[in-house]
Design an enzyme around this catalytic site. Sequence first.
Site, PDB file in Angstrom:
ATOM      1  N   LYS A 181      71.001  48.106  47.085  1.00 37.15           N
ATOM      2  CA  LYS A 181      69.921  47.363  46.449  1.00 37.15           C
ATOM      3  C   LYS A 181      70.456  45.965  46.141  1.00 37.15           C
ATOM      4  O   LYS A 181      71.170  45.754  45.163  1.00 37.15           O
ATOM      5  CB  LYS A 181      69.475  48.084  45.171  1.00 37.15           C
ATOM      6  CG  LYS A 181      68.142  47.605  44.590  1.00 37.15           C
ATOM      7  CD  LYS A 181      68.242  46.236  44.005  1.00 37.15           C
ATOM      8  CE  LYS A 181      66.988  45.748  43.343  1.00 37.15           C
ATOM      9  NZ  LYS A 181      67.150  44.345  42.869  1.00 37.15           N
ATOM     10  N   GLU A 256      81.251  46.628  37.168  1.00 40.16           N
ATOM     11  CA  GLU A 256      81.972  45.352  37.055  1.00 40.16           C
ATOM     12  C   GLU A 256      81.008  44.377  36.418  1.00 40.16           C
ATOM     13  O   GLU A 256      80.020  43.978  37.028  1.00 40.16           O
ATOM     14  CB  GLU A 256      82.456  44.868  38.426  1.00 40.16           C
ATOM     15  CG  GLU A 256      83.489  43.759  38.339  1.00 40.16           C
ATOM     16  CD  GLU A 256      82.886  42.374  38.432  1.00 40.16           C
ATOM     17  OE1 GLU A 256      82.722  41.746  37.357  1.00 40.16           O
ATOM     18  OE2 GLU A 256      82.571  41.931  39.533  1.00 40.16           O
ATOM     19  N   GLU A 384      78.783  35.068  27.640  1.00 38.71           N
ATOM     20  CA  GLU A 384      78.882  34.560  29.007  1.00 38.71           C
ATOM     21  C   GLU A 384      77.684  33.654  29.333  1.00 38.71           C
ATOM     22  O   GLU A 384      76.536  34.055  29.203  1.00 38.71           O
ATOM     23  CB  GLU A 384      78.932  35.718  30.001  1.00 38.71           C
ATOM     24  CG  GLU A 384      79.132  35.275  31.437  1.00 38.71           C
ATOM     25  CD  GLU A 384      79.221  36.453  32.390  1.00 38.71           C
ATOM     26  OE1 GLU A 384      80.137  36.453  33.237  1.00 38.71           O
ATOM     27  OE2 GLU A 384      78.386  37.366  32.288  1.00 38.71           O
TER      28      GLU A 384
END
Length: 487
Positions: A181, A256, A384
């Site tokens: 995907k 991750e 982030e």
Amino acid sequence: MTEHTLTVAGVAVDTRHWIGGERVASTETFPDVSPIDGSVLGEISRGTAMEATAAVAAAKAAFPAWAATPRAERARILHAIADGVEKRLEELAIVETTDNGALLRSHRRGVMPRVAHNFRFFADWLLKLEHEDFETRGHTNHVSWDPAGPCVLITPWNAPLMLATWKVAPALAAGNTVVLKPAEWTPLTASLLADIAAEAGLPAGVLNVVQGYGSEIGDALTSHPDVRRISFTGSVPTAKRISASAAANLTPLSLELGGKSPLLVFADADLDLAVDLAVEQYDNAGQVCLAATRFLVQESVAEEFTRRFVEKAGQLTQGDPRDEATDIGPNIHPRQLEKIDGFVQRAIAAGARVVIGGHRGDGQYYAPTLLTDVAQDSEIVQEEVFGPVLTLQTFADEDEAVRLANDTRFGLAATVATGDPERAERVTAQLVAGTVWTNCFFVRDLQAPFGGSRHSGVGREGGTWSFDFYCDLKNTVTAPKGWQSHE
């Protein structure tokens, strides 16, 4: 050309899903927009739970035969896929640059060659994958890696094909089947990969590609009881939703996730090298999970480091990523640009000082930015941004440097610049990170374990670690007289 084909720089790309060795269209579509100029490249088939379920069914049906395929034959097909990537390298490079805005020169020289290398590496690693037999009281132990089954691989938009094949290659090598995907903002090279894999002789159903929005098809993929592995690269909030979805079936996950990595610059460092490493963090317009976005610089050299950094960063060229002279391209999407600017403006309002940048450019470009006078507990230091935005803080000694470096919820990577080998050993041993670089950056070998600590991820992939994840490890113990009849 057909209604299901779009053309990017002369390259035809099928806009439909790839399921069970056939192209499958959806009734609905979504637009694929280039970040370079905001142009609509085409309309892409918008998957639903129906297509997701069909793809898992195709992967399940293809699994027994592919799992039983001898290692050497699987490796041969993976090498053939690598051959196909190399044959179409220029096409893949221009399509990906147009789709995600990363530098064309980087795609040509580094990224697409790495795509081919991903397949070759795991094909070769498969052929030497073994554990030496060992004895226990005369009994022989034999360790084997058995294919696990259908795998769902969900990949990001910042390096679409390279990060997809980092997962696809070991999953296929291990004897698994795959439902890929791709990110909805960058679906095109995944479609081309399906063509390349089919041309290389990969059997139907072994690789399936389903396009669409994660919010619409993600749960159908990650909660499916026939899925045996899920690997995801992306944000922490999405990873939490995937984990919850997979929990009902206890499906193993490899995650991750984000990073807020530090660059530690000590007074004894080669400052020219340290500045080069620092400016490199603007690579891919800051859209790199491993980027060292937090500069931690020893007080005695902070002023000189900043002066040199500003001078070096001022030499960067921002513009069209298809131009060989460009160093920084656009950010991926208007929504991402809004997010980046929001971080910066809130930081400025909270007292941060702008050293360079701090504003939008034209279109989807954001000026390379460095902020200082930032508090350790501030949003801009802790969260982030995923854009060309860096912060600079100072430290007095090693202890403070390590404390600041480790003081976030992330632990993906860290970079250390020092001229003292003993200091390097002391500091790197204390850093919480999946990867630490000393006096270098972004040197990665597929033999090494890759992943993050804390909220930066779960698990490690690379080399044997990839096979450990994508396989069911089995230990077979045989008695010394196991072949003798008891009669």
